[in-house]
Design a protein around this motif. Structure first.
Motif, mmCIF file in Angstrom:
data_model
loop_
_atom_site.group_PDB
_atom_site.id
_atom_site.type_symbol
_atom_site.label_atom_id
_atom_site.label_comp_id
_atom_site.label_asym_id
_atom_site.label_seq_id
_atom_site.Cartn_x
_atom_site.Cartn_y
_atom_site.Cartn_z
ATOM 1 N N GLY A 47 -14.393 60.731 47.849
ATOM 2 C CA GLY A 47 -14.561 59.586 46.960
ATOM 3 C C GLY A 47 -13.342 59.238 46.135
ATOM 4 N N MET A 48 -12.155 59.624 46.616
ATOM 5 C CA MET A 48 -10.942 59.228 45.875
ATOM 6 C C MET A 48 -10.717 57.734 46.031
ATOM 7 S SD MET A 48 -8.384 62.321 46.793
ATOM 8 C CE MET A 48 -8.748 62.144 48.521
ATOM 9 N N LEU A 49 -10.345 57.104 44.925
ATOM 10 C CA LEU A 49 -9.997 55.675 44.935
ATOM 11 C C LEU A 49 -8.498 55.631 44.657
ATOM 12 C CD1 LEU A 49 -13.021 54.562 42.702
ATOM 13 C CD2 LEU A 49 -12.932 54.646 45.205
ATOM 14 N N ALA A 53 -1.563 56.754 45.591
ATOM 15 C CA ALA A 53 -1.235 58.003 46.306
ATOM 16 C C ALA A 53 -1.455 57.861 47.809
ATOM 17 C CB ALA A 53 -2.057 59.157 45.750
ATOM 18 N N GLU A 54 -2.264 56.877 48.231
ATOM 19 C CA GLU A 54 -2.472 56.667 49.672
ATOM 20 C C GLU A 54 -1.709 55.446 50.183
ATOM 21 O OE1 GLU A 54 -6.698 56.935 50.455
ATOM 22 O OE2 GLU A 54 -6.734 59.049 49.885
ATOM 23 N N ALA A 55 -0.655 55.061 49.472
ATOM 24 C CA ALA A 55 0.241 54.009 49.982
ATOM 25 C C ALA A 55 1.303 54.700 50.832
ATOM 26 C CB ALA A 55 0.883 53.262 48.819
ATOM 27 N N ILE A 238 -3.342 68.529 50.688
ATOM 28 C CA ILE A 238 -4.609 68.988 50.091
ATOM 29 C C ILE A 238 -5.005 68.064 48.944
ATOM 30 C CG2 ILE A 238 -3.305 70.548 48.564
ATOM 31 C CD1 ILE A 238 -6.561 71.728 49.960
ATOM 32 N N TYR A 239 -6.318 67.936 48.727
ATOM 33 C CA TYR A 239 -6.771 67.296 47.486
ATOM 34 C C TYR A 239 -7.941 68.048 46.883
ATOM 35 C CZ TYR A 239 -9.772 64.748 50.875
ATOM 36 O OH TYR A 239 -10.633 64.409 51.884
ATOM 37 N N LEU A 240 -8.031 67.952 45.557
ATOM 38 C CA LEU A 240 -9.073 68.614 44.777
ATOM 39 C C LEU A 240 -9.680 67.560 43.869
ATOM 40 C CD1 LEU A 240 -6.830 71.601 43.596
ATOM 41 C CD2 LEU A 240 -8.317 71.552 45.605
ATOM 42 N N GLY A 251 -10.374 68.957 50.120
ATOM 43 C CA GLY A 251 -10.214 68.403 51.459
ATOM 44 C C GLY A 251 -8.757 68.203 51.799
ATOM 45 N N ALA A 252 -8.544 67.791 52.914
ATOM 46 C CA ALA A 252 -9.375 67.727 54.097
ATOM 47 C C ALA A 252 -8.458 67.869 55.299
ATOM 48 C CB ALA A 252 -10.101 66.390 54.193
ATOM 49 N N THR A 253 -9.043 68.356 56.388
ATOM 50 C CA THR A 253 -8.257 68.379 57.618
ATOM 51 C C THR A 253 -8.231 66.974 58.211
ATOM 52 O OG1 THR A 253 -10.152 68.865 59.038
ATOM 53 C CG2 THR A 253 -8.968 70.763 58.088
ATOM 54 N N LEU A 293 -16.626 62.521 60.634
ATOM 55 C CA LEU A 293 -15.746 61.772 61.540
ATOM 56 C C LEU A 293 -15.366 60.444 60.899
ATOM 57 C CD1 LEU A 293 -17.702 62.508 64.847
ATOM 58 C CD2 LEU A 293 -15.650 63.667 63.987
ATOM 59 N N ARG A 294 -14.095 60.311 60.550
ATOM 60 C CA ARG A 294 -13.599 59.049 60.006
ATOM 61 C C ARG A 294 -13.436 58.051 61.150
ATOM 62 N NH1 ARG A 294 -10.009 63.206 58.586
ATOM 63 N NH2 ARG A 294 -9.871 63.722 56.380
ATOM 64 N N PRO A 295 -13.688 56.774 60.896
ATOM 65 C CA PRO A 295 -13.434 55.780 61.952
ATOM 66 C C PRO A 295 -11.961 55.351 61.927
ATOM 67 C CG PRO A 295 -14.569 54.750 60.091
ATOM 68 C CD PRO A 295 -14.332 56.184 59.706
ATOM 69 N N HIS A 320 -11.150 54.288 58.296
ATOM 70 C CA HIS A 320 -10.399 55.541 58.409
ATOM 71 C C HIS A 320 -10.493 56.372 57.133
ATOM 72 C CE1 HIS A 320 -6.454 57.788 59.528
ATOM 73 N NE2 HIS A 320 -7.513 58.353 60.088
ATOM 74 N N ARG A 321 -9.379 56.559 56.401
ATOM 75 C CA ARG A 321 -9.399 57.427 55.216
ATOM 76 C C ARG A 321 -9.722 56.662 53.939
ATOM 77 N NH1 ARG A 321 -5.050 62.163 55.337
ATOM 78 N NH2 ARG A 321 -6.797 63.042 54.188
ATOM 79 N N HIS A 322 -10.088 55.378 54.076
ATOM 80 C CA HIS A 322 -10.162 54.523 52.879
ATOM 81 C C HIS A 322 -11.497 53.819 52.717
ATOM 82 C CE1 HIS A 322 -5.859 55.236 52.983
ATOM 83 N NE2 HIS A 322 -5.790 54.683 54.181
HETATM 84 N N1 GLY Z 1 -9.599 59.788 51.987
HETATM 85 C C1 GLY Z 1 -9.602 61.187 52.146
HETATM 86 C C2 GLY Z 1 -9.713 61.670 53.519
HETATM 87 O O1 GLY Z 1 -9.836 60.916 54.456
HETATM 88 O O2 GLY Z 1 -9.656 62.857 53.709
#
Ligand code: GLY
Length: 364
Positions: A47-49, A53-55, A238-240, A251-253, A293-295, A320-322
């Motif tokens: 649930g990170m917004l 950091a994800e740019a 890694i994230y916490l 997470g996450a692999t 499973l992320r799309p 995907h991750r967002h």
């Molecule tokens: N947005 C975090 C992840 O996909 O692991």
């Protein structure tokens, strides 16, 4: 006699449910098909917004959409909290991005420089300022930066709140799977089925496995750190994510795999990196190890808009991750398109027509 819905949504993750809520608010008759709402990627998501950091390098258009959606989150969270009557865990404490070793810090710095070059708000901190901000960080952590606009929400609470809000607005949730789009009878069909969108549409959405841990602070208290912490620990990304409830998501692999098994090696790597950054985590309870499973898509960007050659079918997938951060903007863009027939210019880089369907999907 059953009345034909205006909008049928396939998939009750955050994106599908938010579209259902927004469409129902416009007075449209909405049905959402999903045998198990919220059981896909969002069940595992931290649930990170994180628009800053994800740019990542080479993803300018996606970065713009992340920023646009993050800007909509405060109003979205406030409205949802009020309508659903539950806290969705939206917290605005900001994010620390750290590097454990000199090499880790060098890697983190490359990305901050890029992000600062885009005009994004990320401020490198002196080691003393980093520790003042987050005393729970290990003394070994070499350095870090603060992203004040990167926040968090609890995806499981979010799904529960969106189900309630959508239903209160008049949407109907149908706990049944959809095998083919031709099984759905509605003026508009929205495919918001995560990885399942590939089989329904032929679009190149692939599963990207992520393994995640959930820890709990001992004694029922809150975690001993308050910021989202992300970065690198001996090369491990890694994230916490600490929550008021005492939960910490680790997470996450990122694996090109289609299974959802939890592996000992992944748990080992995640725990080692987590404890290296925040040593007190070694004393926490390990309460859950899961995988989702992320799309994913070929360009890491979502696919949102009309499906070519299929009048009345729209797609909202490939996040995907967002997926969590992009929920508000995706819902607004799809709802506007359905309600007015006019695509918002924001949609242009993300429409399905940038891909050719890979194989004959299950339309018939
Ligand atoms: N947005 C975090 C992840 O996909 O692991």
């Amino acid at each position: 006699m059953l009345i034909r819905p205006d909008v049928a949504i396939v998939g009750a993750g955050p994106v599908g449910l938010a579209i259902a809520w927004r469409c129902a608010q416009r007075g449209l008759r909405v049905v959402v098909h999903d045998p198990a709402p919220g059981s896909g990627a969002s069940h595992v998501a931290a649930g990170m917004l994180s628009p800053v950091a994800e740019a990542y390098f080479g993803e300018h258009e996606l970065t713009g959409l992340l920023a646009e959606s993050a800007a909509r989150w405060p109003a979205f969270a406030a409205e949802l909290t009020e309508v659903a009557g539950t806290d969705v865990g939206y917290r605005t404490g900001g994010t620390l991005v750290v590097g454990l070793t000199a090499d880790d810090l060098a890697e983190a710095r490359r990305l901050w420089s890029y992000q600062q070059g885009l005009g994004l708000s990320i401020t490198p901190l002196r080691p003393s300022a980093l520790r003042d901000r987050e005393p729970a960080l290990a003394p070994r952590v070499r350095g870090g930066a603060f992203a004040p606009g990167d926040h968090q929400v609890d995806p499981r609470r979010l799904v529960a709140a969106l189900c309630a809000a959508a239903e209160r607005a008049g949407a109907v949730l149908r706990p049944a799977p959809v095998a083919r789009l031709s099984d759905v009878d509605a003026r508009f069909t929205v495919v918001a089925a995560g990885c399942g969108a590939a089989a329904l549409t032929g679009l190149p959405v692939r599963p990207v496995k992520g393994q995640v841990l959930r820890l709990r602070a001992p004694g029922g208290g809150a975690p001993g750190f308050r910021h989202v912490v992300r970065g690198y620990a001996d090369g491990e990304s890694i994230y916490l994510v600490p929550r008021d409830s005492g939960e910490v998501v680790v997470g996450a692999t990122v694996e090109e795999r289609t299974d959802t098994e939890v592996t000992a090696g992944a748990v080992l790597r995640l725990l080692r990196a987590a404890v290296d950054l925040v040593p007190e985590l070694a004393e926490y309870d390990l309460v859950e190890a899961s995988a989702g499973l992320r799309p994913g898509t070929p360009d890491n960007a979502p696919i949102i808009g009309p499906l070519p050659g299929r009048p009345g079918v729209l797609v909202a997938t490939g996040h995907h991750r967002h997926g969590i951060v992009l929920t508000p903007v995706t819902a607004d863009l799809v709802t506007e398109l359905i309600a007015t027939g006019e695509p918002d210019p924001l949609l242009a880089p993300f429409t399905p027509d940038r891909f050719v369907p890979e194989e004959e999907p299950g339309w018939n």
